[in-house]
Design a protein around this motif. Structure first.
Motif, mmCIF file in Angstrom:
data_model
loop_
_atom_site.group_PDB
_atom_site.id
_atom_site.type_symbol
_atom_site.label_atom_id
_atom_site.label_comp_id
_atom_site.label_asym_id
_atom_site.label_seq_id
_atom_site.Cartn_x
_atom_site.Cartn_y
_atom_site.Cartn_z
ATOM 1 N N GLU A 160 0.824 -1.214 0.000
ATOM 2 C CA GLU A 160 0.000 0.000 0.000
ATOM 3 C C GLU A 160 0.856 1.261 0.000
ATOM 4 O OE1 GLU A 160 -3.086 -0.135 3.084
ATOM 5 O OE2 GLU A 160 -4.411 -0.245 1.335
ATOM 6 N N ALA A 161 1.892 1.265 0.828
ATOM 7 C CA ALA A 161 2.709 2.476 0.985
ATOM 8 C C ALA A 161 3.461 2.821 -0.289
ATOM 9 C CB ALA A 161 3.693 2.288 2.142
ATOM 10 N N THR A 162 3.766 1.822 -1.117
ATOM 11 C CA THR A 162 4.537 2.084 -2.327
ATOM 12 C C THR A 162 3.637 2.262 -3.555
ATOM 13 O OG1 THR A 162 4.813 -0.312 -2.581
ATOM 14 C CG2 THR A 162 6.635 0.897 -1.584
ATOM 15 N N ASP A 163 2.327 2.227 -3.366
ATOM 16 C CA ASP A 163 1.385 2.310 -4.491
ATOM 17 C C ASP A 163 1.728 1.269 -5.558
ATOM 18 O OD1 ASP A 163 -0.384 4.405 -3.726
ATOM 19 O OD2 ASP A 163 1.186 5.865 -4.149
ATOM 20 N N SER A 164 1.909 0.050 -5.126
ATOM 21 C CA SER A 164 2.263 -0.992 -6.078
ATOM 22 C C SER A 164 1.023 -1.553 -6.740
ATOM 23 C CB SER A 164 3.005 -2.119 -5.367
ATOM 24 O OG SER A 164 4.303 -1.690 -5.044
ATOM 25 N N SER A 165 1.235 -2.183 -7.899
ATOM 26 C CA SER A 165 0.101 -2.854 -8.519
ATOM 27 C C SER A 165 0.255 -4.368 -8.436
ATOM 28 C CB SER A 165 -0.087 -2.405 -9.957
ATOM 29 O OG SER A 165 1.145 -2.357 -10.619
ATOM 30 N N MET A 166 1.452 -4.831 -8.107
ATOM 31 C CA MET A 166 1.644 -6.256 -7.874
ATOM 32 C C MET A 166 2.862 -6.557 -7.022
ATOM 33 S SD MET A 166 2.346 -9.756 -9.636
ATOM 34 C CE MET A 166 3.718 -9.104 -10.408
ATOM 35 N N PHE A 167 2.686 -7.458 -6.081
ATOM 36 C CA PHE A 167 3.795 -8.044 -5.321
ATOM 37 C C PHE A 167 3.679 -9.544 -5.533
ATOM 38 C CE2 PHE A 167 5.007 -5.338 -1.329
ATOM 39 C CZ PHE A 167 5.370 -4.278 -2.141
ATOM 40 N N GLU A 168 4.760 -10.187 -5.864
ATOM 41 C CA GLU A 168 4.712 -11.641 -5.943
ATOM 42 C C GLU A 168 5.936 -12.200 -5.243
ATOM 43 O OE1 GLU A 168 3.370 -14.647 -9.321
ATOM 44 O OE2 GLU A 168 5.413 -13.933 -9.675
ATOM 45 N N ILE A 169 5.715 -12.936 -4.175
ATOM 46 C CA ILE A 169 6.816 -13.515 -3.418
ATOM 47 C C ILE A 169 6.742 -15.031 -3.605
ATOM 48 C CG2 ILE A 169 8.004 -13.552 -1.195
ATOM 49 C CD1 ILE A 169 7.383 -10.696 -2.225
ATOM 50 N N ASN A 170 7.616 -15.534 -4.451
ATOM 51 C CA ASN A 170 7.575 -16.954 -4.783
ATOM 52 C C ASN A 170 8.989 -17.479 -4.975
ATOM 53 O OD1 ASN A 170 6.621 -19.469 -5.477
ATOM 54 N ND2 ASN A 170 6.285 -18.938 -7.630
ATOM 55 N N PRO A 171 9.546 -18.188 -4.011
ATOM 56 C CA PRO A 171 8.878 -18.675 -2.812
ATOM 57 C C PRO A 171 9.017 -17.764 -1.589
ATOM 58 C CG PRO A 171 11.027 -19.708 -3.035
ATOM 59 C CD PRO A 171 10.872 -18.778 -4.205
ATOM 60 N N VAL A 172 8.000 -17.946 -0.678
ATOM 61 C CA VAL A 172 8.149 -17.521 0.716
ATOM 62 C C VAL A 172 8.623 -18.796 1.409
ATOM 63 C CG1 VAL A 172 6.957 -16.784 2.807
ATOM 64 C CG2 VAL A 172 6.206 -15.913 0.582
ATOM 65 N N LEU A 173 9.684 -18.686 2.190
ATOM 66 C CA LEU A 173 10.252 -19.899 2.782
ATOM 67 C C LEU A 173 9.971 -20.001 4.275
ATOM 68 C CD1 LEU A 173 12.322 -22.273 2.086
ATOM 69 C CD2 LEU A 173 13.996 -20.828 3.246
ATOM 70 N N LYS A 174 9.591 -21.206 4.703
ATOM 71 C CA LYS A 174 9.563 -21.486 6.141
ATOM 72 C C LYS A 174 10.761 -22.380 6.424
ATOM 73 C CE LYS A 174 7.430 -24.898 8.461
ATOM 74 N NZ LYS A 174 8.391 -25.308 9.506
ATOM 75 N N THR A 175 11.685 -21.885 7.242
ATOM 76 C CA THR A 175 12.867 -22.687 7.573
ATOM 77 C C THR A 175 12.493 -23.669 8.683
ATOM 78 O OG1 THR A 175 13.579 -21.144 9.275
ATOM 79 C CG2 THR A 175 14.380 -20.734 7.043
ATOM 80 N N SER A 176 13.389 -24.629 8.940
ATOM 81 C CA SER A 176 13.076 -25.629 9.977
ATOM 82 C C SER A 176 13.058 -24.983 11.357
ATOM 83 C CB SER A 176 14.079 -26.772 9.918
ATOM 84 O OG SER A 176 15.386 -26.250 9.968
ATOM 85 N N ASP A 177 13.683 -23.803 11.502
ATOM 86 C CA ASP A 177 13.564 -23.117 12.796
ATOM 87 C C ASP A 177 12.471 -22.039 12.761
ATOM 88 O OD1 ASP A 177 15.028 -21.507 11.148
ATOM 89 O OD2 ASP A 177 16.607 -21.045 12.589
ATOM 90 N N ASN A 178 11.502 -22.259 11.857
ATOM 91 C CA ASN A 178 10.264 -21.472 11.837
ATOM 92 C C ASN A 178 10.406 -19.990 11.527
ATOM 93 O OD1 ASN A 178 8.589 -23.650 12.290
ATOM 94 N ND2 ASN A 178 8.899 -23.539 14.519
#
Ligand code: GDP
Ligand code: MN
Length: 403
Positions: A205-223
């Motif tokens: 919202e703050a950057t007035d973006s039209s798309m964010f795509e985070i691929n991958p978002v990672l979950k590590t084994s230490d959460n």
């Protein structure tokens, strides 16, 4: 406007989104220094080297000259130097770049966050974009991270969850929790994901973006929850409010003709056809492209010179269209409402003489204020330019010159 992964990650970090840390470099020596710096900051001994281009699919993509992938793992400092050399300066071809690929000028040296021996790193997909049909932002999430999301959408659409955000109240706590739950998370990882989604939405919202795509978002084994990749598309129409973000533009990633057109205040999109067109007004440009198709041609471009067409804009338009070797004819279609047709006609003749050596036929259709006078100027100029007043005549002439 698109930006690079390293720039996108800088933005995310600023808004408190946890990211895979990295340092950008444009030579193998600098890549090595970057790795050393990361080692002293994070203690990491393994690094990922990531080609910075405005296209995805880098991990599976190949550098034409060396055969290296666009994202590679280096398990020592020596490997960083060696592998960075195989990427920097090369041409990366991915399923998004087309066969010609894209030149890699920079790499991001990042800490390896898929810990060696980690049995359960988990990759998720997360994106935020504007849903035009519902007039609000939507967050999309999937357990199928790291994969091509188009493929997931096609084969297993039930694995993509969506939350629409009411613009009046913004992202609600229950929505972030619903997404984290749908991703199968619990305990600390659940809490971290909720925080991640919140921070990401704030950045969007703050950057007035039209798309964010985070691929991958990672979950590590230490959460820990980390953004490993980041694709950010900023809304061009809001850039005037973000001078700092506007500076992130990388012109080497854009079509040179489109950049030049932008400088002259023209809106130009290159297409693959053989008839160049120059038109005032986007709607008329679309109609003109239809006419070209109906006459058996294919439009070589979309070019809107805007309301105040004059000799300078016509000349700039000519030069841009003529750079395209596929162009076999040019159709100029101007409606004289604000601008008078005789002025446009004089502009065409002037630009034509100034550029010189134009050896393709040019059809000028002028309609509106002083149309007859405009046509007369074109006809009397003695140049290889023919005029038409009716669109039907212009179409016939395009057909004639193509056959
Ligand atoms: P893309 O191919 O252009 O989408 O680039 P990404 O940034 O998504 O990276 C591609 C792939 O590289 C990811 O899906 C991961 O599998 C892998 N990757 C990224 N960072 C790391 C890392 O720190 N360690 C390891 N082992 N693999 C990584
Ligand atoms: Mn990716």
């Amino acid at each position: 406007m698109n930006i690079h992964e390293y720039q996108a990650k800088d933005i995310l970090k600023k808004y408190g989104v946890q990211i895979q840390r990295g340092i950008v470099a444009d030579t193998a020596d600098k890549a090595l220094n970057a790795a050393k710096e990361l080692h002293s900051e994070t203690g990491t001994d393994w690094y990922v080297i990531k080609a910075q281009i405005h296209a995805g699919g880098r991990g599976k993509g190949k550098i034409q000259e060396t055969g290296s992938n666009g994202v590679v793992l280096a398990k020592s400092l020596d490997q960083v130097t060696e592998k960075a050399k195989n990427i920097i300066g090369g041409t990366l071809v991915t399923h998004q770049t087309g066969d010609e690929g894209k030149k890699v000028n920079k790499v991001l040296i990042a800490e390896d966050v898929y810990y060696p021996g980690d049995s359960e790193p988990k990759e998720f997909y997360l994106s935020i974009l504007l849903d035009r049909a519902k007039s609000c932002n939507v967050i999309m999430a999937s357990t199928e991270g790291g994969m091509d999301i188009e493929e997931v959408a096609e084969k297993t659409p039930e694995k993509i969850v969506k939350e629409w955000i009411d613009p009046a109240v913004g992202l609600q706590g229950f929505q972030a929790r619903k997404i984290a739950f749908a991703l199968g998370l619990e305990g600390n990882a659940f809490k971290e994901m909720v925080k991640f989604i919140y921070a990401l939405y704030k950045a969007y919202e703050a950057t007035d973006s039209s798309m964010f795509e985070i691929n991958p978002v990672l979950k590590t084994s230490d959460n820990k929850i980390l953004a490993v990749d980041a694709k950010v598309n900023l809304d061009d129409n809001a850039l005037f409010r973000h001078k700092d973000l506007a500076e992130l533009r990388d012109l080497s990633e854009e079509d040179p003709a489109e950049v030049e057109a932008g400088r002259s205040g023209l809106s130009y999109v290159k297409l693959d056809g053989n008839v160049g067109c120059m038109v005032n007004g986007a709607g008329l440009a679309m109609a003109t492209m239809d006419i070209i198709k109906l006459s058996g041609g294919e439009p070589a471009n979309f070019l809107d010179v805007g309301g105040g067409a004059n000799a300078e804009t016509v000349e700039a338009g000519f030069r841009i269209i003529l750079k395209d070797p596929n162009v076999k004819a040019i159709l100029i279609n101007i409606f004289g409402g604000i601008v008078r047709c005789d002025r446009v006609a004089n502009g065409v003749v002037e630009a034509y003489k100034k550029i010189g050596n134009i050896d393709i036929p040019i059809i000028v259709r002028l309609q509106g204020t002083n149309a007859e006078e405009g046509a007369r100027i074109i006809e009397e100029s003695g140049l290889k330019v023919s005029s038409a007043i009716l669109l039907k005549d212009a179409a016939t002439k395009v057909k004639e010159v193509l056959s």
